[in-house]
Design a protein around this motif. Structure first.
Motif, PDB file in Angstrom:
ATOM      1  N   SER A 192       0.834  -1.214   0.000  1.00 37.71           N
ATOM      2  CA  SER A 192       0.000   0.000   0.000  1.00 37.71           C
ATOM      3  C   SER A 192       0.864   1.258   0.000  1.00 37.71           C
ATOM      4  O   SER A 192       0.554   2.230  -0.704  1.00 37.71           O
ATOM      5  CB  SER A 192      -0.920  -0.014   1.221  1.00 37.71           C
ATOM      6  N   THR A 193       1.968   1.224   0.757  1.00 34.82           N
ATOM      7  CA  THR A 193       2.862   2.390   0.774  1.00 34.82           C
ATOM      8  C   THR A 193       3.527   2.576  -0.575  1.00 34.82           C
ATOM      9  O   THR A 193       3.635   3.695  -1.094  1.00 34.82           O
ATOM     10  CB  THR A 193       3.942   2.214   1.860  1.00 34.82           C
ATOM     11  N   LYS A 195       2.422   1.597  -3.490  1.00 36.67           N
ATOM     12  CA  LYS A 195       1.442   2.054  -4.477  1.00 36.67           C
ATOM     13  C   LYS A 195       1.230   3.560  -4.371  1.00 36.67           C
ATOM     14  O   LYS A 195       1.132   4.261  -5.387  1.00 36.67           O
ATOM     15  CB  LYS A 195       0.116   1.330  -4.274  1.00 36.67           C
ATOM     16  N   ARG A 196       1.170   4.036  -3.136  1.00 30.47           N
ATOM     17  CA  ARG A 196       0.948   5.479  -2.941  1.00 30.47           C
ATOM     18  C   ARG A 196       2.101   6.295  -3.512  1.00 30.47           C
ATOM     19  O   ARG A 196       1.892   7.298  -4.199  1.00 30.47           O
ATOM     20  CB  ARG A 196       0.774   5.768  -1.445  1.00 30.47           C
ATOM     21  N   ASN A 199       2.072   6.237  -7.332  1.00 32.46           N
ATOM     22  CA  ASN A 199       1.061   7.139  -7.883  1.00 32.46           C
ATOM     23  C   ASN A 199       1.532   8.588  -7.847  1.00 32.46           C
ATOM     24  O   ASN A 199       1.238   9.378  -8.745  1.00 32.46           O
ATOM     25  CB  ASN A 199      -0.252   6.996  -7.117  1.00 32.46           C
ATOM     26  N   GLN A 200       2.269   8.930  -6.803  1.00 31.80           N
ATOM     27  CA  GLN A 200       2.806  10.286  -6.714  1.00 31.80           C
ATOM     28  C   GLN A 200       3.815  10.555  -7.820  1.00 31.80           C
ATOM     29  O   GLN A 200       3.944  11.672  -8.315  1.00 31.80           O
ATOM     30  CB  GLN A 200       3.461  10.515  -5.342  1.00 31.80           C
TER      31      GLN A 200
END
Length: 557
Positions: A192-193, A195-196, A199-200
């Motif tokens: 999850s980290t 992926k974030r 995306n940034q």
């Protein structure tokens, strides 16, 4: 029924209330059959009808002509084993066809003798003459090789390429460590980290490919995706929230090595893609190997010189030393009979000359066979005339008097036809060789007859593997209770209904379906496993640099 078979719909679709409501909206008078009626009556009747149609088509089209076979073994999620057999042939109008004969439930010992007996029983059930079997193609598993050797076995070209990559690339310590490093980085970026942060940096997680341990090209795609997103991944891996140490991050040397690996592996990927299509013949193998040697030898190889040398060495080991591709009749004759290649693609002049002699020998053999077929009628009429006239002494007078002259005439005719064919300008690389032969076959009657035999063989067993890829979709996690015989029925209908263009012929009442016959009892005297290598590639996630060759049956991929 065709919609359900072709789109792999489960039988329970017929019981779905929304589906029934949809059908009723189209025609309220139509009664949707029950799931049980479809499964126990309608589909089995269609299965028998298609078997009869296919049997008649094989008798009409194949008959006394040559054909080729591919086979493979696969295990489902329900731990049921299946033996797939597909037949390949060329019609009189020079169209390539391949049909599925069986996806046989095969839960017995997978010995070489058992595999051979199984293939022979399938051919007999479908009225295919064993002496007209041109070649049989499978992977290089020891049980396949030992069992099918007497049936003119040919090693799958695609599996041999896998073995080249396995031994030349993935067994190198430095490259193995780099691949494990990239896999661990991707695993982190999929959290999850990760992926974030991705995306940034405007990188989608879908750009990160997770490889399959038994398919080398999946590792190629993994490295290719990482290289395409080099800038964003280089920034993302530095983020402290990911918790990656300096040794877990890709450094400049790693990026250079990834680029070099992709450069060297790209020609192998091209050859793999070029040889796995349904419309490809074994005549593609020798040209692809020559192209592969030229491309890899011409690459820079900076940083991966050892890998480059190893690949060239493994190519020579498998395709020259072990299997002698250019000097084997099935490959050489098929290549010469391809108007795009002829004798221009052989590595040496000696091999090109040997290929010419092989073609000439096959032409003379074809002429002698056709003339022998006419001899019985002639000899019977001669003997009858001799008995009537009492002149049987003429048999001694003319004994062998015309044999040498006939052989010389046949040899001259064959040589002239071959020379005229080779003098013609080679066709463009993009044309279909069978289309060329359809137009020019009348100019070269002896050669065109050989084309139907030698071009019937595919370069690999991709057809059987695609059959099992579909089987995975049919017998998925939601259909584990599907009986093996029902799975075979659905696969048979899916492939053959499409190949026969929906043609159906009503079988007679006493028709015995070929696939209803019980195969022979397997021979249990051999071990299922042996020391022969397969094309499986296993990249362990452990840090150990030693890697044992675990030789397993490729049917259990």
């Amino acid at each position: 029924m065709r919609w359900m078979v072709d789109s792999l719909q489960p039988y329970l679709t017929l019981e779905n209330p929304h589906f029934r409501q949809f059908i009723a909206g189209l025609n309220r008078k139509f009664v949707v059959p029950s799931e049980k009626k479809m499964r126990t009556t309608m589909i089995p009747q269609l299965y028998e009808t298609v078997q009869f149609t296919l049997l008649e088509v094989l008798k009409e089209v194949v008959g006394d002509e040559y054909f080729a076979v591919t086979c493979d073994i696969w295990s489902s999620l329900a731990l049921d084993s299946y033996f797939g057999v597909t037949v390949h042939f060329i019609t009189t109008d020079f169209k390539r066809k391949h049909l599925v004969l069986r996806c046989l439930p095969y839960n017995e010992s997978h010995t070489g003798l058992s595999i051979k007996d199984c293939v022979i029983s399938v051919l007999r059930a479908w009225s295919l003459q064993q002496d007209h079997l041109h070649a049989i193609v499978s992977d290089t598993a020891a049980n396949m090789k030992s069992g099918l050797q007497s049936l003119n076995w040919i090693a799958c070209f695609l599996h041999l390429l896998n073995l080249v990559v396995k031994h030349a690339v993935f067994k190198q310590v430095g490259i193995g460590k780099l691949i494990k490093k990239v896999k661990k980085l991707i695993k982190k970026l999929r959290t999850s980290t990760g992926k974030r942060i991705l995306n940034q940096n405007q990188v989608s997680e879908n750009a990160l490919v997770t490889p399959c341990d038994t398919r080398w090209n999946s590792y190629f795609y993994m490295l290719e995706c990482v290289q395409k997103n080099k800038g964003a991944i280089s920034v993302t891996q530095l983020d402290e929230s990911l918790g990656l140490g300096s040794r877990q991050q890709l450094n400049p040397d790693n990026w250079e090595k990834i680029t070099a690996i992709l450069t060297i592996l790209k020609p192998i990927l091209y050859c793999t893609k070029a040889a796995e299509g349904d419309g490809v013949a074994i005549s593609e193998v020798i040209p692809l190997l020559k192209r592969l040697n030229i491309e890899i030898d011409g690459t820079d190889g900076t940083g991966v010189q050892l890998m480059k040398t190893s690949i060239l060495s493994e190519i020579k080991r498998y395709f020259v030393t072990t299997y002698g591709v250019e000097t084997r009749k099935e490959y050489a004759v098929a290549t010469v009979l391809d108007p795009r290649f002829k004798v221009a693609v052989f590595q040496t002049r000696e091999n090109a000359q040997l290929a010419r002699l092989m073609v000439l020998s096959e032409m003379q053999l074809a002429l002698s066979t056709s003339s022998t077929a006419k001899d019985p009628a002639t000899s019977s009429s001669d003997s009858q005339r001799d008995q009537e006239t009492g002149n049987s002494i003429w048999d001694k007078v003319f004994d062998d008097s015309g044999t040498s002259q006939d052989e010389e005439d046949q040899e001259d005719a064959s040589r002239i036809e071959l020379q005229n064919y080779l003098k013609e300008k080679r066709s463009p690389r993009t044309i279909d060789p069978l289309c060329w032969w359809k137009v020019n076959g009348t100019k070269y009657p002896i050669l065109s007859k050989l084309v139907r035999r030698f071009h019937s063989c595919p370069p690999g067993s991709a057809a059987s593997e695609r059959l099992f890829s579909t089987a995975k979709d049919v017998a998925g996690t939601k259909r584990l209770r599907l009986k093996p015989e029902n799975l075979e029925c659905l696969l048979f209908l899916k492939y053959n209904l499409r190949s026969l263009n929906g043609e159906k012929r009503a079988p007679p009442e006493d028709f015995e379906a070929p696939n209803s016959r019980i195969p022979p009892t397997p021979v249990l005297s051999e071990s299922r496993h042996s020391e022969e290598e397969t094309s499986d590639i296993d990249i362990s996630d452990t840090e150990s640099d030693t890697e044992a060759d675990t030789e397993a049956d490729t049917g259990n991929d």
